[in-house]
Design a protein around this motif. Structure first.
Motif, PDB file in Angstrom:
ATOM      1  N   ASN A   1      39.982  36.304  47.541  1.00  0.00           N
ATOM      2  CA  ASN A   1      40.657  35.780  46.357  1.00  0.00           C
ATOM      3  C   ASN A   1      41.565  36.851  45.776  1.00  0.00           C
ATOM      4  O   ASN A   1      41.123  37.703  45.022  1.00  0.00           O
ATOM      5  N   ASN A   2      42.832  36.823  46.155  1.00  0.00           N
ATOM      6  CA  ASN A   2      43.800  37.800  45.668  1.00  0.00           C
ATOM      7  C   ASN A   2      44.647  37.256  44.531  1.00  0.00           C
ATOM      8  O   ASN A   2      45.709  37.777  44.253  1.00  0.00           O
ATOM      9  N   SER A   3      44.182  36.196  43.886  1.00  0.00           N
ATOM     10  CA  SER A   3      44.965  35.633  42.789  1.00  0.00           C
ATOM     11  C   SER A   3      44.787  36.470  41.537  1.00  0.00           C
ATOM     12  O   SER A   3      43.735  37.077  41.314  1.00  0.00           O
TER      13      SER A   3
ATOM     14  N   ALA B   1      51.225  38.762  34.647  1.00  0.00           N
ATOM     15  CA  ALA B   1      51.217  40.207  34.870  1.00  0.00           C
ATOM     16  C   ALA B   1      51.869  40.588  36.198  1.00  0.00           C
ATOM     17  O   ALA B   1      52.067  41.765  36.474  1.00  0.00           O
ATOM     18  N   ARG B   2      52.213  39.615  37.017  1.00  0.00           N
ATOM     19  CA  ARG B   2      52.759  39.892  38.347  1.00  0.00           C
ATOM     20  C   ARG B   2      53.978  40.822  38.305  1.00  0.00           C
ATOM     21  O   ARG B   2      54.061  41.790  39.058  1.00  0.00           O
ATOM     22  N   ALA B   3      54.906  40.569  37.415  1.00  0.00           N
ATOM     23  CA  ALA B   3      56.126  41.395  37.345  1.00  0.00           C
ATOM     24  C   ALA B   3      55.784  42.830  36.957  1.00  0.00           C
ATOM     25  O   ALA B   3      56.343  43.784  37.524  1.00  0.00           O
ATOM     26  N   ALA B   4      54.869  43.009  36.025  1.00  0.00           N
ATOM     27  CA  ALA B   4      54.474  44.356  35.601  1.00  0.00           C
ATOM     28  C   ALA B   4      53.786  45.103  36.736  1.00  0.00           C
ATOM     29  O   ALA B   4      54.020  46.306  36.940  1.00  0.00           O
ATOM     30  N   LEU B   5      52.953  44.411  37.499  1.00  0.00           N
ATOM     31  CA  LEU B   5      52.279  45.050  38.630  1.00  0.00           C
ATOM     32  C   LEU B   5      53.271  45.415  39.730  1.00  0.00           C
ATOM     33  O   LEU B   5      53.162  46.476  40.355  1.00  0.00           O
TER      34      LEU B   5
END
Length: 68
Positions: free
Chosen positions: A4-6, A12-16
């Protein structure tokens, strides 16, 4: 065991992603522009992932310390 990599917080995807590029630059590792990481060494990717994890733990500790 399920993989589960969700993200818990999808926003937060853009920040990561930004953090990944910052850490790679600090470590002197160039990331491929096409997004294919198959030619990257395990050592380089592990260094990036480990540094990101350290940063995230540090940020969480600072937030928790501020709440006390």
């Amino acid at each position: 065991m399920a993989n589960n990599n969700s993200l818990v917080v999808p926003q937060a995807r853009a920040a990561l992603e930004q953090m990944k590029y910052e850490v790679a630059q600090e470590l002197g590792i160039s990331l491929p522009q096409d997004g294919y990481y198959g030619n990257m060494t395990t050592r380089d990717m592990g260094s990036i992932g480990g540094s990101i994890t350290r940063r995230l733990v540090q940020m969480a500790q600072q937030q928790l310390a501020g709440r006390s």
